[in-house]
Design an enzyme around this catalytic site. Structure first.
Site, PDB file in Angstrom:
ATOM      1  N   HIS A  15       0.836  -1.203   0.000  1.00 50.21           N
ATOM      2  CA  HIS A  15       0.000   0.000   0.000  1.00 50.21           C
ATOM      3  C   HIS A  15       0.868   1.249   0.000  1.00 50.21           C
ATOM      4  CE1 HIS A  15       0.717  -0.777   4.273  1.00 50.21           C
ATOM      5  NE2 HIS A  15       0.487   0.494   4.514  1.00 50.21           N
ATOM      6  N   GLU A  34       1.950  -8.372   9.851  1.00 48.37           N
ATOM      7  CA  GLU A  34       2.300  -7.222  10.684  1.00 48.37           C
ATOM      8  C   GLU A  34       1.825  -7.485  12.103  1.00 48.37           C
ATOM      9  OE1 GLU A  34       0.163  -4.214  11.743  1.00 48.37           O
ATOM     10  OE2 GLU A  34      -1.611  -4.394  10.455  1.00 48.37           O
ATOM     11  N   ASP A  54       6.054   4.267   4.879  1.00 43.20           N
ATOM     12  CA  ASP A  54       6.892   3.224   5.461  1.00 43.20           C
ATOM     13  C   ASP A  54       6.764   1.907   4.699  1.00 43.20           C
ATOM     14  OD1 ASP A  54       4.314   2.949   6.360  1.00 43.20           O
ATOM     15  OD2 ASP A  54       4.871   2.045   8.262  1.00 43.20           O
ATOM     16  N   HIS A  55       6.013   1.942   3.605  1.00 46.43           N
ATOM     17  CA  HIS A  55       5.932   0.746   2.759  1.00 46.43           C
ATOM     18  C   HIS A  55       6.386   1.023   1.334  1.00 46.43           C
ATOM     19  CE1 HIS A  55       3.727  -1.917   5.600  1.00 46.43           C
ATOM     20  NE2 HIS A  55       3.491  -0.744   6.150  1.00 46.43           N
ATOM     21  N   HIS A  82       6.875  -5.587  11.677  1.00 47.20           N
ATOM     22  CA  HIS A  82       6.123  -4.354  11.869  1.00 47.20           C
ATOM     23  C   HIS A  82       5.489  -4.300  13.263  1.00 47.20           C
ATOM     24  CE1 HIS A  82       3.351  -1.070  10.865  1.00 47.20           C
ATOM     25  NE2 HIS A  82       4.083  -0.860   9.799  1.00 47.20           N
ATOM     26  N   HIS A  99       1.461   3.829   2.005  1.00 47.71           N
ATOM     27  CA  HIS A  99       2.087   4.515   3.131  1.00 47.71           C
ATOM     28  C   HIS A  99       3.600   4.561   2.934  1.00 47.71           C
ATOM     29  CE1 HIS A  99      -1.434   4.022   6.160  1.00 47.71           C
ATOM     30  NE2 HIS A  99      -1.507   5.139   5.474  1.00 47.71           N
ATOM     31  N   ASP A 148       0.098  -4.148   5.894  1.00 46.89           N
ATOM     32  CA  ASP A 148      -0.752  -3.749   7.010  1.00 46.89           C
ATOM     33  C   ASP A 148      -2.182  -4.115   6.651  1.00 46.89           C
ATOM     34  OD1 ASP A 148       1.544  -2.767   7.981  1.00 46.89           O
ATOM     35  OD2 ASP A 148       1.032  -0.648   7.759  1.00 46.89           O
ATOM     36  N   HIS A 194      -7.252  -1.528   5.853  1.00 47.55           N
ATOM     37  CA  HIS A 194      -6.166  -0.606   6.193  1.00 47.55           C
ATOM     38  C   HIS A 194      -6.280   0.758   5.508  1.00 47.55           C
ATOM     39  CE1 HIS A 194      -2.422   0.513   7.952  1.00 47.55           C
ATOM     40  NE2 HIS A 194      -1.873   0.757   6.779  1.00 47.55           N
TER      41      HIS A 194
END
Lengths: 943, 691
Positions: free
Chosen positions: B67, B202, B71-72, B414, B69, B177, B156
């Site tokens: 996805h 996660e 941090d991904h 995570h 975000h 996530d 998410h």
């Protein structure tokens, strides 16, 4: 015809008929003929039998032709299903194929299934040809089709034949159990369904070992990869649980129940919506589960004392399940994405709340959140659950809940409001604040939805009655208020608040004398003025007169004996406690207070109406001599008044009556047009009317007749006969004027005549002289096919307008068409050459699914037809409606234009190809359903 | 075969998710995130561990992003454009649409506001996105010959996906996530029941168990309502995408219901732009929105308007959504500076704040003073409400997912180390699944069961379906488990006969009679048999050189080998003396004899079917005919009898009917006496009649 077909059929089938005897085409054709022979209702039994026999023989003769065999087997099955007398012969023929190749065996089974489904006897027939060995070998077949069909047959055998003819119960259990591990999910599902059915059938007699077997298998299948199998397995677990419970007979089965409860709980977390629905449904049906398990299912946190404990099932496999698996099941349920799951969760919560007060308490706070749900179904279900809890006296409302709850009294949906009030009626309110809150809520409800007054009063009355102390308190406050207000002159009893308060006040002392003294008499005297409204609301509880007596007595007013006889008055003066109490009990049972007299009224009305319509039609009928005598002025006047009268009647009519009047009006219209036409062709100075005007008249007559014929459903044959004669007359009239005697006209005449003859042969209606003559003339004409002219004048003179009697009970097909957001001031914008979408609102009455409806859009020369798919419409056959956007393609190059749109129905029997093929419109003729509506357009560039 | 799992990021921490998994020679990188808490080299995963030479194209098969975000996906442009990975990148459609917005926003904040060194440029982002291959839900993508991936809905955020990957028989799921409970605008995660060797999940909330979302919503609304009713301002720092929409739907609904007209602001154009995407990507939202959007698109907020800087100090209550979520800088920090000192105001904090951000400071105890840097500090007097809305699943949800999928192994990423440890403990004890939670740059080796893929013929597959009606049907007894090498037409083929079982405890009840269906009640032992799921199928595994092994059914073997079937047959032609053979007419003699024999046999032998043909009799495989060939190769005892009274019976049978045959032959041998008996009887009968 029948014999001819039969001969041809035999010819096609017989192997010796010609050299290319068994060509596949011939065989297929023979099947088609057989189908025709079998399906025709008028075929004789011997024909059917001989057809079936021949086919059965052919099965053996053409054994090598698989495609024929398959078709024939399928057909024989259907035939035997349709005509049970053929079943034994067919069955014995089909039987031999069951051992054969897979594909044929599957078809043979399909035939058996068709027979088994057909009648109550069907099953025993089928059972007689199937023996255990055969069934088992079929079940073991490597073909999926065979397995699934035999499985279906076995499953339905459980329902149909009591006492299971084909296989014993134990054997069935084995077969089903074996098939639950089939490779194909559909078969697994069918096998599980079979087990469920079997469990239900056997019930308490079930062998506990077998049930245990089923249960173990079901538990395994809960982990299946296919979601539908899982949901079926959930159902099986549920029915096994029922059997365990029955089988336990008093012995302690609580551990088992708990295990199943936890298992179902973990299924409620499945990823598939269907499985979750099944799981929650099953959870709701679990009975006698321990309170701790129930409470655990309401809390996501694992509850202390049971946290580590595991349930070990008794079965050999040692299923260990942690108690924590049940944690928070219902929380997940009400948080679910799909409203179906939420609704069923609410339902299950209610069913389980019966068993535990603590559970009910905690469930209530969850349910309160559901009152805010955006799906109406869920809100309704929640209220129902709350109602159920209230009936079991497990409902303890708190103040924090009340806001949510009373919010529902302002819900958009009337159903929800009613359901909310229904629950309120039974609620126990802990203190005066909440009580006042409830009363205020109901008053607000009354203010916003005055139409619900009746029900609101009813609820107010009960709420008051259930909380006497509070309502007595309220009554005193009200009395004070009332005493102040009259002086200021502001008091109006019309005020919803006052009237509602009055209802509450009088309720407090209703059956009981104890509180009477507390309530000021003035309340009762005010309430007496609202007698009509209150008694209307309370008609289930107390009779109007009794209520009056009650109010008068407490208000200190002298009771007026004159209004009712003394016996009744005496009864009321001393309010019989028991009687009223029983009345109150009745309330909870029956909730509907439908006015019963309205229906009677309607019937009465229509009778009256029939009479007046009859008179009018009689008048119309009597005008015919006048028409013939060409007394135009007089005739037209009569017709005009008749129509006016009918129109007046139609204004007040509704339902079947309006259909009836519609028909009558249309009929008078036709007669009037015919009369006009007649007059014009008879008149000496016919030249004064142009041909065009006459043509228009003819078209009008045609259109009206078509409307009469096709837009009314369920016409009596006599009326149909009459209309046909009129059409015949109209056609002849047209001929006489225009004299063009084409083939199509001839065909039309023939068609009408044959229909007339058919009707007269069926019923007791005699052909009129006119029809007979026309028939004769037409047949002569056909024989000679020469240009011999029909003597119109003689024929026309023969015609006489029959008196017709109308039988009601038919429906009129009607439609209404509106273009939305459009009028001459507010035209739709378009770009010439590009299609433009028009939003229509279409309402159709009494249109059946077989009707073909079109929307015709006309601009100048260009006509566009759009087929209306009835699937898009909502509602039922009686009335359906929808709003659709339809494109109009041929936008002209103009700054503005008007489009005329109208609804048409395709006339089913007028087969003539009337329209050009490439036009794409209806195939036959059409009748208009509604007057044309104009749609206005303006060019976007030229504005 | 084993699955090798190298955790490059999000191992025992939250941030820079990046896991490289090697299955069956394929190397897949799941997510390529950046860490928001660091500004040094720790910001990106250590890509050098994948390939020391930097030749990522040959070492990685593909990259899959779950996805958008940061941090991904944050390190993706860096990885592709700077490090030089050119292989395929997969992400879902919404992720592909939204990721560049996120990346660009981040880049702007970093470079233009903070003046940091640029890690990647706008062109890099665009160039990187061009390489992305979009995925749809439940669409199976064949990355190369062996590797299949499939995306499942993860909740998410919009477009979040769980990724299923399969190489040969090894399968795994990387969840990214996910959220197991639906919220207002997104549905719950949705996955099929798969057979997995490994699940990488996660574990942000490895120990938290959340109560009902309704309670959380109520709490939030109550706090906000109270604040605006008191004339205060509400600051809701959020990420621009995801929570912002969720909370906005919630507030918008509530405003509508409560008839409030306090303005709700969105701080930046980013959110407006994001809303546009949300409106378009309805297919990825929750069921409720899908049901209703034709009537009213819930992302058309009625009460929301965009914010201008001048409004910060405007009087009167308002609600403001500002980015970034953890008040780590940007606009939310600016507003925070202005609003924090007033008691009337309210700051809501997201459920999770990275250590080092102001959000984290506010969360850990209520500070009265926050130092921004050496010179600036802010007095915090406002109320603080911590949101427990989180698009991450809680511990229960993680357990539920693991329980549903029931993989062979679980790896947690995570999350925070101590929480992961306790969850690992739970998974191992409650579900009995081995579980690991490697730290960054650690590798976990997961053994997988080795599956050899073999082809199967259609006939064999059909025979697998044979329903197993245990006691009803007798099983084929499979005892000879032999391997024989046979040489057929020059090709050496190993034909080994083997039994394919789905369950080891084969039950071999070959002794039971055929067609014996008892409908008597089932005994205890039978029941346990019924409950078992033995499913036995017999087939033959054929392995040819340079071809995939193939399972064939028994009947197909010969055809496949191109060999003929050899059947051992016994035959014997022997004379039987019939004393009164002359009585019969020559042409009917043989037939009558057979008829007699048939009658005789059927009375003596327990065999269901004796078929009588004009010239021979058939009992199972035993065939008896009268032989007139003088040179019959099977003939024994030549010339012993005179031909007139002797009749030769030629019998043939196959091995398995040996017993039957010997019994029958005996009867045939004694035929003479029988016939005489019957002849006598026939003669006697008329006599009696005469008398």
């Amino acid at each position: 015809m029948e014999r001819l077909l039969l001969e041809r059929f035999h010819l096609h089938l017989s192997p010796t008929s010609s050299s290319s005897s068994s060509s596949p085409l011939r065989l297929t054709r023979s099947l088609a003929i057989a189908r025709a022979l079998m399906a025709n209702r008028d075929s004789s039994d011997t024909t059917r039998r001989s057809t079936a026999d021949a086919l059965v023989r052919a099965l053996a003769d053409h054994g090598s032709d698989a495609s024929f065999l398959r078709g024939a087997l399928y057909f024989l099955g259907e035939a035997a299903a349709l005509h049970p007398s053929l079943a034994p012969a067919v069955l014995s023929a089909v039987r031999s194929f069951l051992d054969g190749p897979d594909r044929l065996a599957a078809d043979a089974l399909a035939a058996l299934a068709a027979i088994a489904r057909s009648s109550s006897m069907g099953f025993s027939f089928v059972a007689s040809v199937l023996d255990g060995d055969l069934v088992l070998s079929l079940v073991r077949s490597s073909s999926v089709a065979v397995r699934s069909r035999i499985l279906d047959l076995l499953v339905s055998s459980i329902y149909k034949s009591r006492g299971s003819v084909i296989l014993g119960h134990n054997c069935l259990f084995r077969v089903f159990l074996a098939l639950t591990v089939d490779l194909y999910p559909s078969l697994r599902i069918a096998a599980i369904n079979g087990l469920i059915a079997l469990c239900k059938e056997i019930g308490a007699d079930a062998d506990s070992l077998i049930v245990r077997c089923c249960y173990n298998r079901a538990v395994e299948l809960l982990k299946d990869e296919d979601e539908l199998v899982r949901s079926a397995a959930v159902r099986l677990v549920s029915s096994c649980r029922e059997l365990f419970r029955v089988g336990a007979k008093g012995t302690d089965s609580s551990e088992q129940t708990e295990l199943i409860f936890v298992q179902l709980c973990s299924m409620a977390r499945d990823m598939s919506k269907q499985v979750r629905i099944e799981a929650f449904d099953a959870l709701g049906n679990v009975k006698e589960v321990s309170e701790s398990a129930l409470l655990q299912s309401l809390s996501k946190k694992v509850l202390g004392n049971r946290s580590g404990s595991k349930i070990v099932s008794k079965c050999e496999k040692e299923t260990k399940l942690s108690f924590s698996r049940a944690a928070g099941t219902f929380i997940h349920g009400i948080e679910d994405e799909h409203h179906e799951v939420r609704a069923i969760t609410c339902k299950s919560l209610g069913m389980l709340a019966i068993f535990s007060v603590r559970f009910a308490d905690e469930a209530l706070s969850l349910l309160m959140d559901m009152l805010n749900d955006d799906a109406e179904v869920v809100r309704l279900q929640t209220l129902e659950t709350i109602f159920l809890m209230a009936t079991y006296d497990h409902l303890k409302v708190q103040e924090k809940h009340m806001h949510m709850f009373l919010g529902l009294l302002a819900d958009i949906s009337a159903l929800v409001r009613t359901a909310a009030r229904k629950s309120l009626r039974l609620m126990k309110l802990p203190n005066l604040e909440i009580f006042k809150l409830v009363i205020d809520g109901l008053i607000t409800n009354l203010e916003t939805n005055p139409e619900e007054e009746e029900d609101i009063f009813y609820v107010l009355f009960f709420v008051g009655k259930n909380h006497r102390k509070f309502s007595a308190k309220l009554a005193k406050d009200l009395a004070k208020e009332l005493q102040i207000k009259p002086s200021s002159g502001e008091m109006t009893l019309d005020n919803p608040r006052i009237s509602a308060m009055l209802v509450v006040s009088i309720s407090s002392s209703f059956p009981d004398k104890k509180y009477t003294c507390d309530i000021p008499a003035v309340i009762f005297s005010y309430a007496a003025t609202l007698l009509g409204r209150i008694s209307c609301a309370l008609q289930d509880v107390i009779h109007r007169d009794a209520l009056l007596a009650y109010l008068c007595r407490y208000s200190g007013m002298p009771f007026l004996d004159k209004t009712s006889d003394s016996k009744e008055a005496g009864e009321i003066c001393s309010p019989p406690n028991q009687n009223e109490a029983s009345d109150c009990c009745k309330v909870t049972v029956s909730d509907s207070h439908e006015p019963q007299h309205s229906k009677e009224k309607e019937e009465h009305l229509s009778e009256e109406l029939m009479q007046s319509v009859e008179v009018i039609l009689k008048t119309v009928g009597q005008t015919w001599p006048l028409v013939k005598a060409c007394r135009a002025y007089e005739v037209q006047r009569i017709f005009r008044t008749c129509k006016e009268e009918l129109e007046m009647l139609a204004q007040s009519a509704s339902g079947p009556a309006s259909a009836f009047l519609d028909f009558a009006l249309q009929y008078v219209q036709v007669i009037q047009l015919v009369a006009e036409f007649w007059e014009q062709i008879q008149a000496k100075s016919s030249h004064s009317f142009g041909m065009v005007a006459l043509e228009i008249l003819v078209e009008k007559i045609d259109m009206s007749l078509k409307r009469l014929t096709y837009c009314f459903r369920g016409l009596h044959s006599e009326i149909e006969f009459h209309i046909l004669e009129l059409s015949l007359f109209a056609t002849i009239l047209r001929l006489s004027k225009f004299g063009i005697f084409s083939d199509s006209v001839l065909k039309k005449l023939q068609k009408i005549i044959s229909r007339l003859e058919f009707l007269s042969s069926e019923g007791s209606i005699m052909l009129s002289d006119f029809s007979k003559e026309v028939s004769k003339a037409v047949s002569e004409r056909r024989m000679n096919s020469a240009s011999q002219q029909i003597n119109h004048c003689n024929l026309l003179d023969l015609f006489d307008l029959r008196q017709i009697t109308f039988y009601g009970g038919f429906k009129s097909i009607k439609g209404e068409l509106r273009a939305l957001d459009n009028n001459s001031e507010n035209p739709l914008l378009y770009i010439s050459g590009l299609p433009v979408g028009i939003r229509y609102h279409i309402t159709l009455c009494n249109v059946s699914n077989n009707d073909r409806l079109w929307l015709r859009m006309v601009v100048g020369e260009s006509i566009e037809y759009v087929f209306l798919d009835l699937g898009q419409f909502g509602g039922n056959d009686d009335e359906r409606s929808c709003t659709i956007v339809l494109p109009f393609y041929a936008t002209p190059n103009a700054s503005s234009f008007v489009l005329r749109a109208c609804l048409c129905i395709e006339c089913p029997s007028e087969n003539m190809i009337y329209w050009k093929e490439n036009q794409g419109g209806p195939k036959g003729e059409i009748a208009l359903l509604f007057e044309e509506c104009d749609v206005y357009f303006a060019n976007i560039g030229k504005r | 075969m084993a699955i090798e799992c190298l955790v490059l990021g999000a191992g025992q921490e939250v941030g820079k998710s990046c896991v490289v998994v090697s299955i069956g020679g394929k190397k897949i990188m799941f997510d390529c995130g950046m860490h928001m808490g660091y500004l040094d080299s720790r910001r990106y995963p250590d890509f050098s561990l994948i390939s020391e030479t930097g030749d990522f194209d040959s070492s990685l098969t593909c990259v899959v992003i779950t996805h958008f975000h940061l941090d991904h996906v944050g390190a993706l442009p860096y990885f592709t454009e700077v490090c030089g990975y050119h292989g395929p990148i997969y992400m879902t459609y919404p992720t592909k649409a939204l990721a560049p917005i996120m990346l660009e926003d981040y880049r702007k904040v970093m470079v233009e506001r903070r003046g940091e060194e640029e890690q990647f440029s706008y062109d890099h982002i665009m160039e990187c996105m061009r390489k992305v291959i979009p995925l749809d839900l439940k669409q199976t993508v064949q990355v190369d010959k062996d590797l299949q991936i499939r995306a499942y809905y993860a909740g998410h955020v919009l477009g979040a996906a769980m990724i299923y990957a399969k190489v040969g028989g090894s399968t795994m799921v990387y969840t990214g996530d996910y959220n197991m409970t639906p919220d207002r605008h997104l549905g719950a995660a949705q996955i099929d029941r798969l057979r997995l060797d490994l699940l990488i999940t996660e574990s942000t909330y490895a120990t938290t168990i959340r109560d009902s979302k309704y309670a959380r919503e109520r709490e939030f609304l109550k706090a906000v309502h109270k604040c605006v009713a008191g004339g205060g301002k509400v600051l809701i720092p959020t990420f621009a995408l995801g929570r912002a929409q969720e909370l906005c739907i919630l507030l918008d609904d509530y405003w509508e219901r409560m008839n409030l007209n306090v303005p709700i602001y969105f701080s930046a154009g980013l959110t407006i732009q994001a809303n546009m995407y949300y409106k378009m990507l309805i297919g990825w939202t929750s069921q409720k929105i899908k049901d209703n959007y034709t009537k009213h698109n819930p992302f058309d907020f009625k009460h929301v308007c965009s914010f201008e800087r001048s409004l910060i100090n405007a009087p009167g209550p308002c609600v403001l959504f500002a980015t970034p979520g953890m008040i780590s800088g940007g606009f939310s920090l600016e507003v925070f500076k202005h609003w924090a000192p007033s008691e009337k105001n309210l700051i809501t904090l997201p459920g999770y704040c990275v250590a080092g951000t102001i959000g984290h400071k506010l969360m850990s105890g209520k500070p009265t003073r926050i130092d921004l840097d050496a010179d600036t500090h802010i007095d915090v007097r406002c109320q603080i409400h911590q949101l427990s809305f989180s698009p991450h699943t809680d511990a229960k949800g993680i357990m539920d997912l693991i329980d549903f999928l029931f993989p062979q192994h679980v790896i947690l990423v995570h999350g925070e180390k101590p929480k992961m440890a306790s969850l690992t403990e739970r998974i191992q004890s409650e579900l009995g699944i081995p579980c690991y939670y490697p730290a960054n740059n650690e590798t976990v080796l997961i053994p997988t069961s080795q599956n050899v893929k073999v082809d199967a013929t259609g006939q064999f597959m059909r025979s697998c379906h044979n329903v197993n009606l245990n006691s009803i049907q007798d099983k084929p007894c499979i005892s000879n488990f032999s391997t024989n090498n046979c040489e057929v037409s020059g090709t050496k083929i190993d034909a080994s006969k083997m039994v394919i079982t789905s369950c080891c405890n084969a039950n071999l009840h070959s002794t039971q009679d055929k067609h014996c269906i008892s409908n008597a009640s089932i005994s205890n032992c039978e029941v346990s048999e019924l409950a078992g799921d033995e499913n036995l199928t017999e087939g033959i595994l054929v392995m040819e050189k340079s071809k995939t092994a193939k399972v064939v059914s028994k009947d197909e073997l010969l055809q496949m080998l191109g060999a003929e079937k050899h059947v051992v047959q016994f035959a014997r032609c022997f004379p039987v003396r019939l004393s009164n053979r002359e009585q019969f007419l020559p042409h009917a003699a043989n037939h009558t004899t057979l008829q007699l024999l048939c009658k005789k046999l059927s009375s003596h032998v327990k065999c269901k079917y004796i078929e009588s043909f004009s010239d021979h009799l058939q009992l199972d495989s035993l065939r008896i005919r009268i032989c007139s060939n003088e040179d019959c190769p099977f003939r024994t005892n030549q010339n012993k009898y005179c031909s007139s009274s002797v009749i030769y019976f030629c019998c043939s049978w196959s091995m398995h009917d040996e017993n039957l045959a010997s019994k029958c032959l005996e009867i045939v041998n004694n035929l003479d006496s029988t016939i005489q008996d019957s002849n006598l009887a026939q003669e006697e009968a008329p006599n009696e009649h005469l008398q």
